[in-house]
Design an enzyme around this catalytic site. Structure first.
Site, PDB file in Angstrom:
ATOM      1  N   ASP A 226       1.281  -0.924  -0.055  1.00  0.00           N
ATOM      2  CA  ASP A 226       0.044  -0.138   0.123  1.00  0.00           C
ATOM      3  C   ASP A 226       1.007   1.063  -0.022  1.00  0.00           C
ATOM      4  O   ASP A 226       2.358   1.098   0.615  1.00  0.00           O
ATOM      5  CB  ASP A 226      -0.896  -0.308   1.305  1.00  0.00           C
TER       6      ASP A 226
ATOM      7  N   ASP B  47      -0.025   4.966   1.144  1.00  0.00           N
ATOM      8  CA  ASP B  47       0.128   6.109   1.595  1.00  0.00           C
ATOM      9  C   ASP B  47      -0.041   5.152   3.094  1.00  0.00           C
ATOM     10  O   ASP B  47      -1.216   4.342   3.845  1.00  0.00           O
ATOM     11  CB  ASP B  47      -1.542   6.826   1.853  1.00  0.00           C
TER      12      ASP B  47
ATOM     13  N   GLY C  60      -9.341   8.054   5.933  1.00  0.00           N
ATOM     14  CA  GLY C  60      -9.457   7.520   5.009  1.00  0.00           C
ATOM     15  C   GLY C  60     -10.915   6.978   4.456  1.00  0.00           C
ATOM     16  O   GLY C  60     -11.668   6.348   3.947  1.00  0.00           O
TER      17      GLY C  60
ATOM     18  N   ARG D  43     -13.121  11.091  -1.171  1.00  0.00           N
ATOM     19  CA  ARG D  43     -12.412  12.787  -1.102  1.00  0.00           C
ATOM     20  C   ARG D  43     -14.125  13.550  -0.730  1.00  0.00           C
ATOM     21  O   ARG D  43     -14.689  14.356   0.187  1.00  0.00           O
ATOM     22  CB  ARG D  43     -12.222  12.917  -1.964  1.00  0.00           C
TER      23      ARG D  43
ATOM     24  N   SER E 275      -5.825   4.916  -4.475  1.00  0.00           N
ATOM     25  CA  SER E 275      -5.936   6.748  -4.654  1.00  0.00           C
ATOM     26  C   SER E 275      -5.711   7.007  -5.735  1.00  0.00           C
ATOM     27  O   SER E 275      -3.964   6.144  -6.498  1.00  0.00           O
ATOM     28  CB  SER E 275      -4.666   7.648  -3.400  1.00  0.00           C
TER      29      SER E 275
ATOM     30  N   ASP F  60      -1.253  -0.527   6.244  1.00  0.00           N
ATOM     31  CA  ASP F  60      -1.655   0.446   7.586  1.00  0.00           C
ATOM     32  C   ASP F  60      -3.001   0.543   7.888  1.00  0.00           C
ATOM     33  O   ASP F  60      -3.558   0.292   8.416  1.00  0.00           O
ATOM     34  CB  ASP F  60      -1.614   1.426   7.114  1.00  0.00           C
TER      35      ASP F  60
END
Ligand SMILES: [Mg+2]
Length: 269
Positions: free
Chosen positions: A21, A23, A71, A74, A149, A207
């Site tokens: 992952d 970010d 999380g 947007r 993302s 994460d």
């Protein structure tokens, strides 16, 4: 050479490929997201102050970010915060240009600010993540990045990490291929397939709870949960959602300094 010979911890032995992952795992980009949100929200609050003076205060990049935005997609994050402050603007439509006169416009404003920050200032990679990537590459382990993302490419480029990866499955690719989002394992499975690896022979680092769950559902051989939050419950939650082990930093997957990687006189490591 063995994984140990490249400074990797024993838990990494037998790992044929690894999917990361972005970010929060490779880069400190959650902070940049929070700063871009603050810029956009505060501009909106100045243009359209809430009638209730108790709600008329700037966006708190720590507390408000965690409570309303972190999380979430947007558009959902923008709506959650602006509705909570009762900002008197309409929801608007996803085609609204960046601005402060609708929730969608504020979301677009944040998006532009985030992109500009990444391109201008770069993004800091976590030093421990850089060390692990280096060790894996020197061990010849092929690496992929997988993030929902659509900023993942710019984030990795800004952090100077893009060259480390054979492939990137990002939000744009996910949309193009019609892949379901995490906790569905589709992104990770696509990344492993591009590396020519069976999931059972590959590791995932994540994460987010949805991300470790995706790793488990995908049948990955090792699911590493990265605990950046350090709350009392994060490590437990990551394990419960599918992490085989939880680390504070990806450097924990490296052999500890001073540990002799060579077999001892009795033939054991
Ligand atoms: Mg993440």
């Amino acid at each position: 050479m063995s994984a140990a010979g490249h400074g990797l911890a024993p838990v990494m032995s037998g790992i044929a490929a690894m999917v990361f992952d972005v970010d929060g795992v490779l880069t400190d980009s959650a902070r940049v997201h929070a700063e871009a949100w603050k810029e956009a929200f505060d501009a909106c609050l100045r243009a359209h102050p809430p009638a209730d003076k108790a709600l008329d205060r700037p966006f708190d990049a720590a507390a408000d970010y965690l409570r309303h935005v972190d999380g979430k997609p947007r558009a959902d994050g923008a709506a959650a915060f602006l509705h909570a402050r009762r900002v008197p603007i309409p929801d608007g439509s996803p085609s609204d240009p960046p601005g402060t006169d609708s929730v969608a416009a504020v979301a677009a404003l944040k998006d532009g600010m985030f992109t500009r920050r990444v391109r201008q200032d770069g993004i800091e990679p976590f030093p421990g993540s850089v060390r692990l990537l280096k060790a894996l590459r020197s061990a010849g382990v092929p690496l992929a990045a997988a993030s929902s993302s659509h900023h993942a490419h710019d984030v990795l480029e800004g952090a100077g990490l893009l060259h480390c990866f054979v492939t990137l499955v990002d939000g744009d690719e996910s949309h193009r291929l019609g892949l379901a989002g995490k906790p569905d394992p589709a992104l990770f499975l696509e990344a492993a397939a591009r590396l020519g690896a069976e999931p059972a022979d590959a590791a995932v680092a994540e994460d987010a709870l949805a991300g470790v769950e995706a790793g488990r559902r995908g049948g990955f051989g090792l699911v590493v949960g990265v605990d950046r939050a350090h709350t009392t419950d994060t490590a437990r939650d990551l394990r419960e959602h599918g992490a085989d082990l939880v680390v504070d930093d990806l450097a924990d997957l490296l052999r500890a300094p001073g540990t002799d990687p060579a077999p001892g006189p009795d033939g054991k490591e």
